[in-house]
Design a protein around this motif. Structure first.
Motif, PDB file in Angstrom:
ATOM      1  N   HIS A  59       0.636  -1.108   0.050  1.00 28.52           N
ATOM      2  CA  HIS A  59      -0.114   0.080  -0.007  1.00 28.52           C
ATOM      3  C   HIS A  59       1.006   1.299   0.096  1.00 28.52           C
ATOM      4  O   HIS A  59       0.458   2.324  -0.798  1.00 28.52           O
ATOM      5  CB  HIS A  59      -0.987  -0.137   1.178  1.00 28.52           C
ATOM      6  CG  HIS A  59      -1.679   1.327   1.335  1.00 28.52           C
ATOM      7  ND1 HIS A  59      -2.966   1.424   0.500  1.00 28.52           N
ATOM      8  CD2 HIS A  59      -1.741   2.238   2.185  1.00 28.52           C
ATOM      9  CE1 HIS A  59      -3.553   2.516   0.935  1.00 28.52           C
ATOM     10  NE2 HIS A  59      -2.847   2.935   1.825  1.00 28.52           N
TER      11      HIS A  59
ATOM     12  N   LYS B 242       6.006   4.104   4.390  1.00 30.50           N
ATOM     13  CA  LYS B 242       5.487   3.783   5.593  1.00 30.50           C
ATOM     14  C   LYS B 242       5.687   2.335   5.610  1.00 30.50           C
ATOM     15  O   LYS B 242       5.117   1.630   6.639  1.00 30.50           O
ATOM     16  CB  LYS B 242       3.990   4.046   5.794  1.00 30.50           C
ATOM     17  CG  LYS B 242       3.746   5.630   5.563  1.00 30.50           C
ATOM     18  CD  LYS B 242       2.499   5.975   5.715  1.00 30.50           C
ATOM     19  CE  LYS B 242       2.114   7.424   5.807  1.00 30.50           C
ATOM     20  NZ  LYS B 242       0.645   7.976   5.957  1.00 30.50           N
ATOM     21  N   HIS B 243       6.160   1.535   4.890  1.00 31.76           N
ATOM     22  CA  HIS B 243       6.299  -0.031   5.142  1.00 31.76           C
ATOM     23  C   HIS B 243       4.836  -0.719   5.364  1.00 31.76           C
ATOM     24  O   HIS B 243       4.837  -1.662   6.208  1.00 31.76           O
ATOM     25  CB  HIS B 243       7.379  -0.475   6.196  1.00 31.76           C
ATOM     26  CG  HIS B 243       8.646   0.250   5.965  1.00 31.76           C
ATOM     27  ND1 HIS B 243       9.331   0.339   7.098  1.00 31.76           N
ATOM     28  CD2 HIS B 243       9.331   0.441   4.965  1.00 31.76           C
ATOM     29  CE1 HIS B 243      10.793   0.824   6.472  1.00 31.76           C
ATOM     30  NE2 HIS B 243      10.473   1.161   5.401  1.00 31.76           N
ATOM     31  N   GLU B 244       3.894  -0.229   4.639  1.00 30.00           N
ATOM     32  CA  GLU B 244       2.354  -0.799   4.861  1.00 30.00           C
ATOM     33  C   GLU B 244       1.996  -1.631   3.858  1.00 30.00           C
ATOM     34  O   GLU B 244       1.994  -1.329   2.588  1.00 30.00           O
ATOM     35  CB  GLU B 244       1.707   0.494   5.136  1.00 30.00           C
ATOM     36  CG  GLU B 244       0.403   0.442   5.571  1.00 30.00           C
ATOM     37  CD  GLU B 244      -0.574   1.459   5.733  1.00 30.00           C
ATOM     38  OE1 GLU B 244      -1.516   1.369   6.232  1.00 30.00           O
ATOM     39  OE2 GLU B 244      -0.189   2.517   5.282  1.00 30.00           O
TER      40      GLU B 244
ATOM     41  N   LYS C 107      -1.677  -3.744   2.958  1.00 30.98           N
ATOM     42  CA  LYS C 107      -3.022  -4.094   3.141  1.00 30.98           C
ATOM     43  C   LYS C 107      -3.583  -5.205   2.739  1.00 30.98           C
ATOM     44  O   LYS C 107      -3.490  -5.809   1.714  1.00 30.98           O
ATOM     45  CB  LYS C 107      -3.844  -2.923   2.553  1.00 30.98           C
ATOM     46  CG  LYS C 107      -3.692  -1.356   2.939  1.00 30.98           C
ATOM     47  CD  LYS C 107      -4.210  -1.255   4.359  1.00 30.98           C
ATOM     48  CE  LYS C 107      -4.054   0.271   4.645  1.00 30.98           C
ATOM     49  NZ  LYS C 107      -4.621   0.523   6.115  1.00 30.98           N
TER      50      LYS C 107
ATOM     51  N   ASP D 294      -3.905  -5.049   8.281  1.00 30.67           N
ATOM     52  CA  ASP D 294      -2.738  -4.596   7.566  1.00 30.67           C
ATOM     53  C   ASP D 294      -1.216  -4.682   8.088  1.00 30.67           C
ATOM     54  O   ASP D 294      -1.501  -5.209   9.428  1.00 30.67           O
ATOM     55  CB  ASP D 294      -2.887  -2.745   7.461  1.00 30.67           C
ATOM     56  CG  ASP D 294      -3.224  -2.595   9.075  1.00 30.67           C
ATOM     57  OD1 ASP D 294      -2.063  -2.010   9.739  1.00 30.67           O
ATOM     58  OD2 ASP D 294      -4.390  -2.229   9.326  1.00 30.67           O
TER      59      ASP D 294
ATOM     60  N   ASN E 107       2.266  -3.362   9.105  1.00 33.06           N
ATOM     61  CA  ASN E 107       3.206  -2.183   9.023  1.00 33.06           C
ATOM     62  C   ASN E 107       4.256  -2.342   9.865  1.00 33.06           C
ATOM     63  O   ASN E 107       4.488  -3.382  10.757  1.00 33.06           O
ATOM     64  CB  ASN E 107       2.357  -0.873   9.159  1.00 33.06           C
ATOM     65  CG  ASN E 107       1.490  -0.979  10.259  1.00 33.06           C
ATOM     66  OD1 ASN E 107       1.632  -1.525  11.178  1.00 33.06           O
ATOM     67  ND2 ASN E 107       0.302  -0.318  10.159  1.00 33.06           N
TER      68      ASN E 107
ATOM     69  N   GLY F 243       6.192  -4.978   8.736  1.00 30.27           N
ATOM     70  CA  GLY F 243       5.976  -4.392   7.476  1.00 30.27           C
ATOM     71  C   GLY F 243       7.289  -4.250   6.577  1.00 30.27           C
ATOM     72  O   GLY F 243       7.503  -4.456   5.396  1.00 30.27           O
TER      73      GLY F 243
END
Length: 274
Positions: A162, A166-168, A170, A184, A186, A190
């Protein structure tokens, strides 16, 4: 030639058991004959022979059980070998398909031609079908099903990248055993998925075979086997495919190759539909 030796061993045990059985019968006849003087001696001989027959029967039963266990192990080894061969064949093919799909998609997008509405609708439908098939099939093909219900004990999840900054990641879809995975991933987990798995194009395997510990908390602490593989095609990075199961022996090295193969099919589909 080992089977020949085991065959003649079984024949010898059968002959010996039959001869001793006949001896037990003869001893019982002599022990019951009123005209025979030493009846007690033959009674004892009959008891000893009967005991030896029981021991031989037990030995034959143990030999048969070892044969069955050896056969089960051979079948299991053959099954694993077949699985490895199949996956080692499929994995490079799916990777090559993904790279070709990514190159085709890039050339099409750079041409400036708009995507026809009918094609866009078909792309969405095909992506949904492929994603569902991969997730459901992986959940079924990895850990053995529950012996009581027959339902999968593993679950498989696709996490879309995603926000790389932000190392995110989903959750886009999942299948298999409840509870459902977290929505998610993170933070440090993440970062692990992004840098160690996706960018490095390297699978991560948690379980007894690898000795590694999970760096991803997927909502439930009961999952002790985890495999995470990158979903990428060429230079395109889409996300991570994750399967987990309750026992640390559920997911093996063979399952890692399987995951890489199906992840390549996901990536190829994504490259053609995004």
């Amino acid at each position: 030639m080992q089977w020949l030796g085991r065959y003649w061993t079984k024949v010898l045990l059968l002959i010996l058991s039959s001869a001793l059985g006949a001896g037990v019968f003869a001893a019982s006849v002599l022990a019951g004959d009123d005209e025979f003087k030493d009846k007690e001696l033959w009674f004892r001989v009959g008891v000893i022979l009967a005991f030896v027959v029981v021991l031989i029967t037990a030995a034959d039963t143990a030999l048969n059980e070892r044969e069955r266990e050896r056969a089960r192990q051979q079948v299991a080894r053959a099954s694993r070998t077949l699985g490895v061969t199949y996956n080692n064949t499929l994995q490079p093919l799916s990777a090559a398909l993904g790279e070709l799909a990514q190159q085709y998609s890039s050339a099409f997008s750079n041409s400036g031609a708009p995507t026809p509405p009918a094609l866009a609708t078909a792309q969405i439908a095909q992506w949904t079908m492929v994603r569902t098939t991969v997730l459901t099939g992986t959940a079924v093909l990895t850990a053995d099903p529950d012996p009581t219900s027959g339902l999968p004990r593993a679950r498989c999840s696709y996490y879309r990248l995603h926000d790389a900054a932000k190392h995110e990641f989903k959750l886009e879809d999942w299948a298999g055993a409840p509870p459902g995975p977290r929505a998610d991933i993170n933070g440090s987990a993440g970062s692990h998925l992004l840098h160690d798995v996706l960018e490095n194009r390297t699978p991560f395997h948690v379980g007894r075979a690898s000795g590694l510990v999970s760096q991803i908390d997927q909502f439930s602490s009961k999952y002790k086997s985890v495999i995470a593989v990158p979903v990428s095609a060429g230079t395109a990075e889409f996300g991570v495919l994750i399967v987990d199961a309750p026992l640390d022996t559920d997911l093996t090295v063979e399952h890692v190759v399987l995951m890489q193969s199906v992840a390549g099919l996901l990536a190829a589909t994504l490259a053609l539909t995004k």
